[in-house]
Design an enzyme around this catalytic site. Structure first.
Site, PDB file in Angstrom:
ATOM      1  N   PHE A 175      63.130  72.748  76.284  1.00 13.08           N
ATOM      2  CA  PHE A 175      61.885  72.909  75.719  1.00 13.08           C
ATOM      3  C   PHE A 175      61.921  71.600  74.750  1.00 13.08           C
ATOM      4  O   PHE A 175      62.710  71.638  73.750  1.00 13.08           O
ATOM      5  CB  PHE A 175      61.027  74.006  75.111  1.00 13.08           C
ATOM      6  CG  PHE A 175      59.742  74.081  74.504  1.00 13.08           C
ATOM      7  CD1 PHE A 175      58.732  73.978  75.457  1.00 13.08           C
ATOM      8  CD2 PHE A 175      59.772  73.497  73.189  1.00 13.08           C
ATOM      9  CE1 PHE A 175      57.512  73.917  74.831  1.00 13.08           C
ATOM     10  CE2 PHE A 175      58.192  73.414  72.850  1.00 13.08           C
ATOM     11  CZ  PHE A 175      57.496  73.513  73.523  1.00 13.08           C
ATOM     12  N   ASP A 177      68.485  67.284  70.519  1.00  9.44           N
ATOM     13  CA  ASP A 177      67.357  68.137  69.969  1.00  9.44           C
ATOM     14  C   ASP A 177      67.699  69.040  69.118  1.00  9.44           C
ATOM     15  O   ASP A 177      68.252  69.989  69.727  1.00  9.44           O
ATOM     16  CB  ASP A 177      66.413  68.253  71.010  1.00  9.44           C
ATOM     17  CG  ASP A 177      65.358  69.104  70.678  1.00  9.44           C
ATOM     18  OD1 ASP A 177      65.165  69.569  69.224  1.00  9.44           O
ATOM     19  OD2 ASP A 177      64.202  69.331  71.410  1.00  9.44           O
ATOM     20  N   LYS A 218      60.836  71.511  62.150  1.00 11.37           N
ATOM     21  CA  LYS A 218      61.019  72.865  61.774  1.00 11.37           C
ATOM     22  C   LYS A 218      61.375  73.086  60.495  1.00 11.37           C
ATOM     23  O   LYS A 218      60.583  72.844  59.376  1.00 11.37           O
ATOM     24  CB  LYS A 218      61.679  73.712  62.861  1.00 11.37           C
ATOM     25  CG  LYS A 218      60.713  73.663  64.153  1.00 11.37           C
ATOM     26  CD  LYS A 218      61.322  74.812  65.184  1.00 11.37           C
ATOM     27  CE  LYS A 218      60.648  74.824  66.669  1.00 11.37           C
ATOM     28  NZ  LYS A 218      59.333  75.536  66.395  1.00 11.37           N
TER      29      LYS A 218
END
Length: 399
Positions: free
Chosen positions: A136, A223, A252
């Site tokens: 994702f 990532d 985040k």
């Protein structure tokens, strides 16, 4: 008579989330309260965002000071805290320089553009990037195309071309999928897949992949949006393998709740972008940069990397002890304070049941309970997580 409860509803907000019937009011540490006064232990941290928990006494005054000083300044000018934060990230990653944006999606989009430009600079007209099953990377058209989830891709075709998808932790499958293809320019993966079900890439696989990227002159792009920023007990999850990526998107937890994204680049990718190649209005704004600087400073002052490792191991041990031999529990995996419990059947109802019991968490990939609490969580709070969650899992699997 008691006061009437406030109904959690958002009729004028676009219906894009499967929300629980809860409206949050405020938080302190690892605790949050809804508008009706119900208390919850937060084991979700806004999906791995609230690194320092809620209302941290060192972070709040710094952000208040910054809000009064300057919140936004466009990138026509130098922003001093951009350089401060970039230097902090470079020193902790061993890489070269940083591009700042506002979200993980933007950071991943920038990484994809870097890879394509890298290919075009080498004379490759149609660059291709290796991506992974269950990955994702975001919900823009390009990051959605790199994502390995047909459910969230459905209805948004045609997707962007130029991606080769392979299974995780299978170096031979990757070699077979790319054999004789001169258009491959990069491999793009999460060190630990988050939305895909808390699936870690093994140390050996990441080391083999680093060697393969070096041999074939590919960019290794990792990532670290969800698994980075100390969550596993090191600054970045790939550091457990003793390797360095060429491109590393972050977001985040980097701002402890203030929106921020970053792309950290090593020597091979550091100078691909030149003026005019990429940009963003909000990226690198003074408020977000201050949040990033203070987050890293406080993490180090308070020893939160070691805390993530210690408390994460304690929580995982408690979960393993409480679920050992229980039929229907497939695997407990992850590292530090990023833990997934895979059950043998879809378990989305656990999210609501846990909230009813005063615990916030999520279910991802249909059957994986995901725990990603603030990195300030204590062992006592970890035991509380286990004490609430274990009976819920036992009851659910007995149904």
């Amino acid at each position: 008579m008691s006061a009437a409860l406030t109904t959690a509803a958002s009729p004028h907000v676009m219906n894009t989330y499967g929300r629980l019937p809860i409206a949050m009011s405020h938080g302190r540490g690892c605790r949050v309260w809804d508008v009706n006064g119900k208390e919850y232990l937060d084991a979700l941290a806004g999906i791995a965002v609230n690194t320092l928990g809620h209302g941290h006494p060192k972070l709040v005054p710094a952000l208040q000071e910054q809000v009064a000083k300057m919140m936004h300044c466009c990138n026509y000018y130098h922003v001093p805290d951009q350089e401060r934060l970039a230097q902090m990230l470079v020193e902790r990653s061993g890489l070269t320089n940083v591009f700042f944006c506002s979200t993980g999606l933007e950071a991943n989009e920038a990484a994809l553009k870097l890879a394509r430009k890298f290919g075009h600079d080498k004379g490759i007209d149609r660059p291709e990037i290796v991506v992974y099953e269950k990955a994702f990377h975001g919900r823009s058209i390009a990051t959605l195309s790199a994502t390995g989830n047909p459910k969230i891709q459905a209805g948004f075709g045609p997707l962007v071309e130029g991606f080769i998808r392979v299974p995780v932790n299978d170096i031979e499958a990757l070699k077979n999928a790319t054999e004789g293809n001169p258009n491959v320019v990069a491999v793009f993966f999460e060190a630990i897949q988050g939305e895909g079900g808390v699936n870690p890439m093994t140390v050996g696989y990441m080391q083999d992949l680093r060697a393969l990227c070096d041999a074939r002159d590919w960019l290794m792009m990792i990532d670290e949006v969800q698994c980075g920023m100390g969550r596993t007990g090191k600054w970045f999850a790939h550091q457990w393998a003793g390797i360095k990526p060429d491109v590393m998107p972050l977001a985040k937890g980097l701002g402890s709740g203030v929106p921020i994204g970053a792309v950290v680049a090593g020597p091979k990718a550091a100078h691909i972008f030149q003026p005019g190649n990429h940009g963003t209005t909000f990226g690198g704004n003074p408020l977000a940069m201050r949040a990033g600087v203070e987050t890293i400073r406080i993490m180090e002052e308070d020893g939160l990397l070691a805390n993530a490792a210690t408390v994460g191991a304690h929580l995982r041990g408690a979960l393993e002890a409480g679920l050992q031999g229980l039929p229907g529990v497939k695997e407990i995996r992850g590292q530090g304070l990023m833990i997934g419990i895979e059950l043998a059947k879809p378990c989305g109802v656990i999210t609501q049941r846990a909230a009813d019991a005063g615990l916030l968490l999520s279910v991802t990939a249909d059957s994986v309970i995901r725990i990603v609490p603030p990195l300030i969580m204590t062992t006592a709070e970890a035991e509380e997580v286990a004490a609430i969650l274990l009976p819920l899992i036992h009851a659910f699997l007995a149904e």
